[in-house]
Structure formats: structure tokens, C-alpha cells
Design a protein around this motif. Structure first.
Motif, PDB file in Angstrom:
ATOM      1  N   UNK A  89     149.422  69.750  49.114  1.00 12.40           N
ATOM      2  CA  UNK A  89     148.944  68.790  48.119  1.00 12.40           C
ATOM      3  C   UNK A  89     148.944  67.372  48.681  1.00 12.40           C
ATOM      4  N   UNK A  90     150.001  67.008  49.387  1.00 15.39           N
ATOM      5  CA  UNK A  90     150.095  65.655  49.934  1.00 15.39           C
ATOM      6  C   UNK A  90     149.157  65.465  51.119  1.00 15.39           C
ATOM      7  N   UNK A  91     149.038  66.477  51.955  1.00 18.35           N
ATOM      8  CA  UNK A  91     148.132  66.375  53.108  1.00 18.35           C
ATOM      9  C   UNK A  91     146.687  66.204  52.658  1.00 18.35           C
ATOM     10  N   UNK A  92     146.353  66.752  51.484  1.00 22.38           N
ATOM     11  CA  UNK A  92     144.982  66.659  50.971  1.00 22.38           C
ATOM     12  C   UNK A  92     144.553  65.224  50.701  1.00 22.38           C
ATOM     13  N   UNK A  93     145.527  64.325  50.539  1.00 22.35           N
ATOM     14  CA  UNK A  93     145.177  62.913  50.339  1.00 22.35           C
ATOM     15  C   UNK A  93     144.412  62.349  51.532  1.00 22.35           C
ATOM     16  N   UNK A  94     144.610  62.933  52.712  1.00 23.56           N
ATOM     17  CA  UNK A  94     143.928  62.428  53.895  1.00 23.56           C
ATOM     18  C   UNK A  94     142.417  62.483  53.778  1.00 23.56           C
ATOM     19  N   UNK A  95     141.911  63.453  53.030  1.00 21.47           N
ATOM     20  CA  UNK A  95     140.457  63.611  52.911  1.00 21.47           C
ATOM     21  C   UNK A  95     139.848  62.623  51.918  1.00 21.47           C
ATOM     22  N   UNK A  96     140.696  61.928  51.169  1.00 27.63           N
ATOM     23  CA  UNK A  96     140.197  60.907  50.238  1.00 27.63           C
ATOM     24  C   UNK A  96     141.116  59.694  50.285  1.00 27.63           C
ATOM     25  N   UNK A 139     132.119  57.236  46.486  1.00 19.51           N
ATOM     26  CA  UNK A 139     131.692  58.636  46.532  1.00 19.51           C
ATOM     27  C   UNK A 139     132.379  59.329  47.701  1.00 19.51           C
ATOM     28  N   UNK A 140     132.943  60.494  47.429  1.00 23.50           N
ATOM     29  CA  UNK A 140     133.725  61.193  48.453  1.00 23.50           C
ATOM     30  C   UNK A 140     132.882  61.567  49.661  1.00 23.50           C
ATOM     31  N   UNK A 141     133.420  61.270  50.832  1.00 18.08           N
ATOM     32  CA  UNK A 141     132.803  61.667  52.102  1.00 18.08           C
ATOM     33  C   UNK A 141     133.843  62.444  52.901  1.00 18.08           C
ATOM     34  N   UNK A 142     133.605  63.727  53.183  1.00 18.60           N
ATOM     35  CA  UNK A 142     134.599  64.532  53.900  1.00 18.60           C
ATOM     36  C   UNK A 142     134.944  63.935  55.263  1.00 18.60           C
ATOM     37  N   UNK A 143     136.220  64.042  55.614  1.00 13.73           N
ATOM     38  CA  UNK A 143     136.681  63.576  56.918  1.00 13.73           C
ATOM     39  C   UNK A 143     136.688  64.729  57.917  1.00 13.73           C
ATOM     40  N   UNK A 144     136.832  64.388  59.181  1.00 14.34           N
ATOM     41  CA  UNK A 144     136.836  65.380  60.250  1.00 14.34           C
ATOM     42  C   UNK A 144     137.968  66.385  60.039  1.00 14.34           C
ATOM     43  N   UNK A 145     137.644  67.664  60.074  1.00 14.27           N
ATOM     44  CA  UNK A 145     138.626  68.715  59.782  1.00 14.27           C
ATOM     45  C   UNK A 145     139.766  68.725  60.784  1.00 14.27           C
ATOM     46  N   UNK A 146     139.470  68.470  62.046  1.00 17.28           N
ATOM     47  CA  UNK A 146     140.519  68.472  63.068  1.00 17.28           C
ATOM     48  C   UNK A 146     141.497  67.319  62.846  1.00 17.28           C
ATOM     49  N   UNK A 147     140.972  66.167  62.474  1.00 22.41           N
ATOM     50  CA  UNK A 147     141.841  65.026  62.177  1.00 22.41           C
ATOM     51  C   UNK A 147     142.751  65.349  61.001  1.00 22.41           C
ATOM     52  N   UNK A 148     142.206  65.959  59.971  1.00 17.24           N
ATOM     53  CA  UNK A 148     143.005  66.308  58.798  1.00 17.24           C
ATOM     54  C   UNK A 148     144.070  67.334  59.144  1.00 17.24           C
ATOM     55  N   UNK A 149     143.746  68.282  60.007  1.00 18.36           N
ATOM     56  CA  UNK A 149     144.724  69.297  60.422  1.00 18.36           C
ATOM     57  C   UNK A 149     145.903  68.651  61.142  1.00 18.36           C
TER      58      UNK A 149
END
Length: 236
Positions: A89-96, A139-149
């Protein structure tokens, strides 16, 4: 009907070393969480803060005056049994992340965001190899998946006690990066709180202070700063 409240029955609140850490005892009896888990914390410093809260209670126990106890209870009763879910839940903040959503105008606000937030995004890239990209608007823009990981791995690596405090740092600021910068010593807690409120501060400068909003913000500031202290004490 008046609310039931625990009445003080003890003379001394003390810290007792145990096999798994440090327990808080009241006249030799171990304190337990609301879920009846033994209140044992990882460091003596944190246990002393909790014992101090119990020592200063008067006739009736006031949980609102015991932030260290309440956060330790949350770590044991809520975070420990669902560590992965809380970390997700907390890591998901990285995408927004707050730091990525920028104003188009006025230019003064946009520049203040650049000056305050760009160095933190640069820090996250240098520290974790995780580059988050700022965008204009809301407006939400997805971030790089590797960065989020990579950022997620850092969150999942925290202990339940650290994660309980980290929850408030992230949720109060709206920024995963800002919270990480605080716990890694890259940004002082007071500075981090101010950076999380660039937009609100700008609005206050233009239109004046809303007293009710200011009161709520002050309360949240206190919770944010407390969470930073709790997180550091969980390190020993």
C-alpha cells in the motif's frame, strides 16, 4: 453514558530486557496491546519513551496522550500480521507521488515546486536507481515499473515498527520519495513537512490563512514529526 477508561493501578512503569527486545512493565506486570500481544519493542530507547507515557498518566489513562504506545500497538497488532500488504500500500504511493505532479502556472508556484522537489527526485535516482518523472497537471501518469520496483523493495525491507512510522510519513506527506528521504537522513523532518505543503503555502500567501485548515495542518505536522522520531528510535 460516560466512556469506560482504564484507571491507573500501578506505581512504577519500567523497561525490562527480554529475549525478543524490551518490554514495558507496570509494577512488574507486562503491558499488552489491545489485541493482547505483549508490548515488546526492538530498542531500549523506544521502550523508555513508552514507559514514560505510562508513568505520566494520572487517574484515568488517556490514549491520546500516548503516541509512542499507540504506534507500537499498531506495529504489533496491525502491521506485523499483514506486513506485505501494508508495504504494498505504501509503495504504491510512488506511482502517484506528490513530487511528480506540477503546476503549469502560475510560474512562481511552478518554480517553487522545481526548486523544492527536483533535488529529491534526483536523490531517489542517485540512491535507488529509481527515476520518477514529473508531469504537468493532476492526471495520473504511470511511472517506470522498474523504478517503482526498486522503491518498493526499500519499503518491504523495513521492520514492522519502522513500517508503522513510515505509514504516517508517507500518508501525511503524500510522497513516498519524501518519506524515504526523511528516514535516510537526506531531508530533515521539518524541511520535509514544509516541502510537502508547497501548494498549500502558496495558496495561503495568495488568499490568506483558513484557521480551520491551519489547525488540521498543525495536527498533521505533529504526527509527521512524531513518526520520524519513532522511526529513528526503532533503530536503536
Amino acid at each position: 453514558m460516560s466512556e469506560w477508561a482504564l484507571k491507573r493501578f500501578w506505581q512504577n512503569a519500567e523497561v525490562t530486557p527480554v529475549e525478543s527486545g524490551f518490554a514495558v512493565t507496570l509494577d512488574g506486570r507486562g503491558v499488552k496491546t489491545p489485541a493482547k500481544t505483549a508490548l515488546v519493542v526492538p530498542t531500549e530507547a523506544l521502550a523508555r519513551e513508552i514507559a514514560g507515557e505510562w508513568a505520566t498518566q494520572e487517574d484515568k489513562v488517556d490514549p491520546t496522550s500516548m503516541p509512542f504506545t499507540r504506534m507500537a500497538n499498531s506495529a504489533l497488532d496491525k502491521v506485523t500480521p499483514q506486513h506485505a500488504a501494508v508495504a504494498d500500500m505504501l509503495a504504491a504511493y510512488g506511482d502517484s507521488d506528490l513530487l511528480c505532479y506540477r503546476a503549469d502556472d502560475p510560474e512562481g508556484l511552478a518554480e517553487r515546486q522545481r526548486q523544492g522537489w527536483d533535488p529529491l527526485l534526483d536523490w531517489a535516482e542517485a540512491t535507488y536507481g529509481a527515476r520518477l518523472v514529473p508531469v504537468a497537471g493532476v492526471i495520473h501518469q504511470p511511472q517506470d515499473a522498474q523504478a517503482l520496483d526498486r522503491l518498493s523493495a526499500e519499503v518491504h525491507g523495513q521492520s514492522p515498527f519502522h513500517l508503522a512510522a513510515f505509514h504516517d510519513l508517507v500518508s501525511m506527506s503524500g510522497s513516498l520519495v519524501l518519506a524515504l528521504a526523511v528516514i535516510r537522513g537526506a531531508c530533515a523532518p521539518e524541511e520535509a513537512w514544509a516541502l510537502s505543503r508547497i501548494d498549500e503555502t502558496w495558496q495561503e500567501e495568495q488568499w490568506g490563512v483558513d484557521e480551520e485548515a491551519a489547525e488540521i495542518a498543525q495536527r498533521k505536522r505533529g504526527e509527521f514529526l512524531h513518526a520520524s522520531v519513532f522511526h529513528s528510535l526503532a533503530d536503536g
